[in-house]
Design a protein around this motif. Structure first.
Motif, PDB file in Angstrom:
ATOM      1  N   ALA A 160      25.409   9.349   6.455  1.00  0.00           N
ATOM      2  CA  ALA A 160      25.001  10.671   5.979  1.00  0.00           C
ATOM      3  C   ALA A 160      23.524  10.669   5.591  1.00  0.00           C
ATOM      4  CB  ALA A 160      25.864  11.078   4.782  1.00  0.00           C
ATOM      5  N   ARG A 161      23.044   9.588   5.003  1.00  0.00           N
ATOM      6  CA  ARG A 161      21.635   9.514   4.612  1.00  0.00           C
ATOM      7  C   ARG A 161      20.720   9.492   5.839  1.00  0.00           C
ATOM      8  NH1 ARG A 161      24.120   6.108   0.491  1.00  0.00           N
ATOM      9  NH2 ARG A 161      23.436   6.720  -1.603  1.00  0.00           N
ATOM     10  N   VAL A 162      21.120   8.748   6.872  1.00  0.00           N
ATOM     11  CA  VAL A 162      20.287   8.664   8.075  1.00  0.00           C
ATOM     12  C   VAL A 162      20.237  10.019   8.788  1.00  0.00           C
ATOM     13  CG1 VAL A 162      20.037   7.531  10.315  1.00  0.00           C
ATOM     14  CG2 VAL A 162      20.721   6.194   8.332  1.00  0.00           C
ATOM     15  N   ILE A 163      21.367  10.719   8.812  1.00  0.00           N
ATOM     16  CA  ILE A 163      21.375  12.068   9.400  1.00  0.00           C
ATOM     17  C   ILE A 163      20.414  12.982   8.644  1.00  0.00           C
ATOM     18  CG2 ILE A 163      22.811  14.112   9.775  1.00  0.00           C
ATOM     19  CD1 ILE A 163      25.177  12.240  10.294  1.00  0.00           C
ATOM     20  N   LYS A 164      20.413  12.860   7.322  1.00  0.00           N
ATOM     21  CA  LYS A 164      19.490  13.669   6.516  1.00  0.00           C
ATOM     22  C   LYS A 164      18.044  13.276   6.793  1.00  0.00           C
ATOM     23  CE  LYS A 164      18.916  16.877   3.439  1.00  0.00           C
ATOM     24  NZ  LYS A 164      19.396  18.252   3.683  1.00  0.00           N
ATOM     25  N   ALA A 165      17.788  11.982   6.971  1.00  0.00           N
ATOM     26  CA  ALA A 165      16.430  11.523   7.268  1.00  0.00           C
ATOM     27  C   ALA A 165      15.941  12.095   8.594  1.00  0.00           C
ATOM     28  CB  ALA A 165      16.399   9.995   7.300  1.00  0.00           C
ATOM     29  N   ARG A 166      16.846  12.210   9.566  1.00  0.00           N
ATOM     30  CA  ARG A 166      16.460  12.814  10.845  1.00  0.00           C
ATOM     31  C   ARG A 166      16.105  14.287  10.658  1.00  0.00           C
ATOM     32  NH1 ARG A 166      20.747  12.971  15.698  1.00  0.00           N
ATOM     33  NH2 ARG A 166      21.740  14.368  14.190  1.00  0.00           N
ATOM     34  N   GLU A 167      16.883  14.978   9.822  1.00  0.00           N
ATOM     35  CA  GLU A 167      16.571  16.385   9.544  1.00  0.00           C
ATOM     36  C   GLU A 167      15.223  16.541   8.863  1.00  0.00           C
ATOM     37  OE1 GLU A 167      19.767  17.869   7.206  1.00  0.00           O
ATOM     38  OE2 GLU A 167      21.277  17.671   8.789  1.00  0.00           O
ATOM     39  N   LEU A 168      14.871  15.572   8.005  1.00  0.00           N
ATOM     40  CA  LEU A 168      13.599  15.630   7.286  1.00  0.00           C
ATOM     41  C   LEU A 168      12.436  15.079   8.102  1.00  0.00           C
ATOM     42  CD1 LEU A 168      14.853  14.476   3.757  1.00  0.00           C
ATOM     43  CD2 LEU A 168      14.331  16.808   4.488  1.00  0.00           C
ATOM     44  N   LYS A 169      12.738  14.624   9.356  1.00  0.00           N
ATOM     45  CA  LYS A 169      11.712  14.101  10.270  1.00  0.00           C
ATOM     46  C   LYS A 169      10.987  12.886   9.688  1.00  0.00           C
ATOM     47  CE  LYS A 169      10.985  18.658  12.378  1.00  0.00           C
ATOM     48  NZ  LYS A 169      12.033  18.399  13.377  1.00  0.00           N
ATOM     49  N   CYS A 170      11.766  11.971   9.109  1.00  0.00           N
ATOM     50  CA  CYS A 170      11.195  10.722   8.599  1.00  0.00           C
ATOM     51  C   CYS A 170      10.751   9.828   9.761  1.00  0.00           C
ATOM     52  CB  CYS A 170      12.222   9.981   7.746  1.00  0.00           C
ATOM     53  SG  CYS A 170      12.656  10.817   6.207  1.00  0.00           S
ATOM     54  N   ARG A 171       9.811   8.931   9.471  1.00  0.00           N
ATOM     55  CA  ARG A 171       9.348   7.996  10.508  1.00  0.00           C
ATOM     56  C   ARG A 171      10.445   7.013  10.880  1.00  0.00           C
ATOM     57  NH1 ARG A 171       5.213   4.454   9.238  1.00  0.00           N
ATOM     58  NH2 ARG A 171       5.489   4.724   6.987  1.00  0.00           N
ATOM     59  N   TYR A 172      11.110   6.451   9.868  1.00  0.00           N
ATOM     60  CA  TYR A 172      12.228   5.540  10.100  1.00  0.00           C
ATOM     61  C   TYR A 172      12.999   5.361   8.803  1.00  0.00           C
ATOM     62  CZ  TYR A 172       9.267   1.855   8.028  1.00  0.00           C
ATOM     63  OH  TYR A 172       8.478   1.111   7.177  1.00  0.00           O
ATOM     64  N   CYS A 173      14.169   4.744   8.905  1.00  0.00           N
ATOM     65  CA  CYS A 173      14.999   4.428   7.740  1.00  0.00           C
ATOM     66  C   CYS A 173      15.088   2.920   7.586  1.00  0.00           C
ATOM     67  CB  CYS A 173      16.410   4.997   7.899  1.00  0.00           C
ATOM     68  SG  CYS A 173      16.526   6.772   7.779  1.00  0.00           S
ATOM     69  N   HIS A 181       0.853  -1.193   0.000  1.00  0.00           N
ATOM     70  CA  HIS A 181       0.000   0.000   0.000  1.00  0.00           C
ATOM     71  C   HIS A 181       0.889   1.243   0.000  1.00  0.00           C
ATOM     72  CE1 HIS A 181      -3.048   2.948   1.184  1.00  0.00           C
ATOM     73  NE2 HIS A 181      -3.941   2.044   0.765  1.00  0.00           N
ATOM     74  N   PRO A 182       0.587   2.259  -0.827  1.00  0.00           N
ATOM     75  CA  PRO A 182       1.441   3.457  -0.906  1.00  0.00           C
ATOM     76  C   PRO A 182       1.655   4.158   0.428  1.00  0.00           C
ATOM     77  CG  PRO A 182      -0.113   3.417  -2.738  1.00  0.00           C
ATOM     78  CD  PRO A 182      -0.500   2.294  -1.818  1.00  0.00           C
ATOM     79  N   SER A 183       0.701   4.071   1.358  1.00  0.00           N
ATOM     80  CA  SER A 183       0.849   4.747   2.648  1.00  0.00           C
ATOM     81  C   SER A 183       1.991   4.157   3.482  1.00  0.00           C
ATOM     82  CB  SER A 183      -0.460   4.667   3.439  1.00  0.00           C
ATOM     83  OG  SER A 183      -0.793   3.312   3.714  1.00  0.00           O
ATOM     84  N   LEU A 184       2.361   2.897   3.202  1.00  0.00           N
ATOM     85  CA  LEU A 184       3.448   2.261   3.952  1.00  0.00           C
ATOM     86  C   LEU A 184       4.797   2.921   3.672  1.00  0.00           C
ATOM     87  CD1 LEU A 184       2.503  -1.511   3.440  1.00  0.00           C
ATOM     88  CD2 LEU A 184       2.064  -0.089   5.458  1.00  0.00           C
ATOM     89  N   LEU A 185       4.906   3.623   2.539  1.00  0.00           N
ATOM     90  CA  LEU A 185       6.179   4.229   2.150  1.00  0.00           C
ATOM     91  C   LEU A 185       6.285   5.697   2.537  1.00  0.00           C
ATOM     92  CD1 LEU A 185       6.547   2.715  -1.450  1.00  0.00           C
ATOM     93  CD2 LEU A 185       7.338   1.780   0.725  1.00  0.00           C
ATOM     94  N   GLU A 186       5.229   6.244   3.133  1.00  0.00           N
ATOM     95  CA  GLU A 186       5.261   7.650   3.511  1.00  0.00           C
ATOM     96  C   GLU A 186       6.184   7.867   4.713  1.00  0.00           C
ATOM     97  OE1 GLU A 186       1.298   8.893   4.242  1.00  0.00           O
ATOM     98  OE2 GLU A 186       0.629   8.624   2.163  1.00  0.00           O
ATOM     99  N   GLY A 187       7.074   8.873   4.595  1.00  0.00           N
ATOM    100  CA  GLY A 187       7.978   9.193   5.709  1.00  0.00           C
ATOM    101  C   GLY A 187       9.030   8.148   5.958  1.00  0.00           C
ATOM    102  N   VAL A 188       9.380   7.362   4.945  1.00  0.00           N
ATOM    103  CA  VAL A 188      10.410   6.323   5.080  1.00  0.00           C
ATOM    104  C   VAL A 188      11.514   6.602   4.076  1.00  0.00           C
ATOM    105  CG1 VAL A 188      10.897   3.846   5.042  1.00  0.00           C
ATOM    106  CG2 VAL A 188       8.638   4.666   5.766  1.00  0.00           C
ATOM    107  N   MET A 189      12.763   6.546   4.535  1.00  0.00           N
ATOM    108  CA  MET A 189      13.905   6.677   3.621  1.00  0.00           C
ATOM    109  C   MET A 189      14.546   5.308   3.426  1.00  0.00           C
ATOM    110  SD  MET A 189      17.367   9.031   3.723  1.00  0.00           S
ATOM    111  CE  MET A 189      16.571  10.541   3.217  1.00  0.00           C
ATOM    112  N   LEU A 190      14.796   4.946   2.174  1.00  0.00           N
ATOM    113  CA  LEU A 190      15.369   3.643   1.842  1.00  0.00           C
ATOM    114  C   LEU A 190      16.649   3.829   1.040  1.00  0.00           C
ATOM    115  CD1 LEU A 190      12.105   3.174   2.001  1.00  0.00           C
ATOM    116  CD2 LEU A 190      12.647   0.979   0.961  1.00  0.00           C
ATOM    117  N   ALA A 191      17.592   2.907   1.234  1.00  0.00           N
ATOM    118  CA  ALA A 191      18.825   2.874   0.442  1.00  0.00           C
ATOM    119  C   ALA A 191      19.441   1.498   0.564  1.00  0.00           C
ATOM    120  CB  ALA A 191      19.813   3.943   0.922  1.00  0.00           C
ATOM    121  N   GLY A 192      20.011   1.007  -0.525  1.00  0.00           N
ATOM    122  CA  GLY A 192      20.664  -0.296  -0.502  1.00  0.00           C
ATOM    123  C   GLY A 192      20.746  -0.904  -1.886  1.00  0.00           C
TER     124      GLY A 192
END
Length: 511
Positions: free
Chosen positions: A123-136, A96-107
């Protein structure tokens, strides 16, 4: 159906958020990627499609379009495999598209669905914290590195099945894998196999090393072969102040982007010691590539950059150090933009006084005056002007070599260095610096108060030695450090005279 997920691209030391969009629509079966992807990123379509098939997931025979936003930044590396897979799965109706909201992925993903670690996760996780993501969500091999960032939930996945499972139920990961404590600095993290106790004699050179480290000053060792120049330089990190957690995190971020972190203990707890070979190119020193990565001057940030046999380096490789030695950052301009890297290193260099190494001992030196002049001329005066201290490393006598070491261990010297550094930290708490070696011209006038006798000596030296403005400021910085080592508020004539003694090398050799 449309879906979108957040990822990030590394541009030098900066992290640019990238939105990975996917659309599955009617039409001839195809897989198209747009948004200025590189050849590495375009290959993700084959990796993702094959990995999905090998894990029993069949994409509908429709037109699949993946777009990377913004489109004016070229997307590099294999770190977009996971976000592409997640976006396509969501667009295909599997997630479901809502599962990807506020999530940063890399790999990076393999053909059988396994997920591999990629550089630059911290560096990506630090940026995710700045963007107030739910989780990485990151590769499991990068999990320890990612968890160095406080207050940012991170999930590590090993394969495609775990990716789908934890996207649907993120709380399952934290139930099965409770947060492990982040690696901490240990009391013996700085300990190495080398120690100043190993060095016989060379008391003057040891004193110069202590001054250089106490104020983070650049230092040059001159002496014949085998006198101990390299030994002294290798032991400089053992007497440097221990890294704070913030400094460790800053260094870990640099080494993460460079792809040089250890998977077992990613947090860097020791000050860097970089010793590039004299054949190193200017690009290796500064950072090269169309989109530059960290070079030696950046990898030595907060630590020591040691140039052994300094005149053997190419002129271009040496001259590239001039700007970062002064500004503590290096700026590289490319067609794609200007990239700024930290370069707050302490330069330690070693050299012979002539090609054979025995000048000015004319009983042993076999070089002609022209050869000596040509050899020393490989190092320019502007570069010499940026070196705060120079110490001569004389040959060690038989009695000194044959006897037991009589010097101090690194522990004792480091205790004095840390006391001196504490004085500087308290003095510069309202400034954006930590050491005397980082003082600007305005700050020198404010913090380097000199007695009347010291001023008279400094005026005489300025005229007779024909000092430049830069050399004058560097003498004051060194004198400030010597005064701090003796816990003096004012810079006295003895401090000035000692600082001047470390500037006399250019009159003895570079005449």
């Amino acid at each position: 159906m449309f879906a979108s997920v957040l990822s990030a691209s590394i541009l030098g030391m900066e992290v640019c958020p990238i939105q990975v969009e996917a659309d599955v629509s009617d039409g001839l079966p195809s897989f198209t990627m747009v948004g200025y992807p590189s050849a590495q990123v375009k290959e993700a379509q084959d990796r993702v499609r094959t990995a999905l098939r090998n894990n029993g997931i069949s994409l509908p025979p429709k037109r699949v379009t993946v777009n990377f936003v913004p489109a004016d930044i070229k997307k590099e590396g294999a770190g977009f495999d996971i976000p592409v897979a997640a976006a396509v799965l969501s667009a295909a109706g599997i997630l479901h598209p809502s599962l990807l909201e506020g999530v940063m992925l890399a790999g990076e993903i393999s053909l059988n669905g396994e997920i591999y670690p990629v550089p630059g996760i911290l560096a990506r996780v630090i940026k995710a914290r700045e963007l107030k993501c739910r989780y990485c969500m990151v590769p499991y091999g990068n999990l320890q590195e990612a968890r160095l960032v406080k207050d940012m939930p991170v999930i590590g996945v090993k394969d495609l099945k775990e990716l789908i499972r934890y996207l649907k139920n993120p709380e399952d990961f934290h139930k099965e894998n409770p947060d492990r404590p982040s690696p901490k600095e240990t009391e013996n993290a700085w300990k190495t196999r080398v120690d100043f106790l190993d060095i016989h004699g060379q008391e003057g050179a040891k004193r110069a090393c202590e001054i250089a480290v106490s104020g983070f000053h650049n230092i040059l060792f001159i002496g014949p072969p085998g006198a101990g120049k390299t030994m002294l330089a290798k032991r400089l990190p053992t007497i440097m102040p221990q890294l704070t957690f913030e400094e460790s995190l800053e260094l870990t971020r640099i080494y993460s982007i460079a792809g040089l972190l250890s998977a077992d203990s990613p947090l860097i707890c020791q000050r860097p010691y970089r010793s590039p070979h004299h054949t190193s190119s200017a690009q290796a020193m500064a950072g090269g590539g169309r989109i530059p990565g960290p070079g030696e001057v950046t990898l030595a940030h907060r630590g020591v950059l040691f140039l052994d046999e300094m005149p053997e380096f190419s002129r271009r490789s040496l001259e590239i150090l001039r700007q970062p030695m002064e500004d503590k950052v290096i700026q590289l301009s490319r067609a794609s933009g200007t990239f700024t890297f930290p370069a707050g290193f302490m330069l330690a260099a070693a050299m012979n006084p002539c090609p054979c190494g025995f000048f000015p001992d004319m009983n042993r030196c076999r070089c002609t005056p022209g050869e000596v002049s040509h050899y020393l001329g490989k190092i320019s005066n502007p570069l010499l002007d940026r070196i705060d201290l120079c110490t001569e490393v004389s040959p060690v006598s038989f009695q000194q070599m044959n006897g037991a070491p009589e010097g101090e261990p690194s522990d004792t010297i480091r205790e004095r260095v840390e006391r001196t550094r504490q004085i500087q930290l308290e003095r510069y708490q309202k400034e954006n610096i930590c050491f005397n070696g980082e003082l600007s011209g305005r700050q020198i006038q404010k913090y380097c108060g000199v007695t009347e006798e010291g001023n008279r000596l400094l005026e005489q030296a300025f005229r007779k030695m024909e000092l430049s403005g830069r050399a004058y400021h560097r003498i004051l910085k060194v004198a400030r450090t010597i005064a701090d080592m003796e816990q003096e508020d004012k810079i006295h004539v003895s401090h000035i005279s000692q600082a001047l003694s470390y500037r006399a090398f250019d009159k003895k050799y570079w005449v």
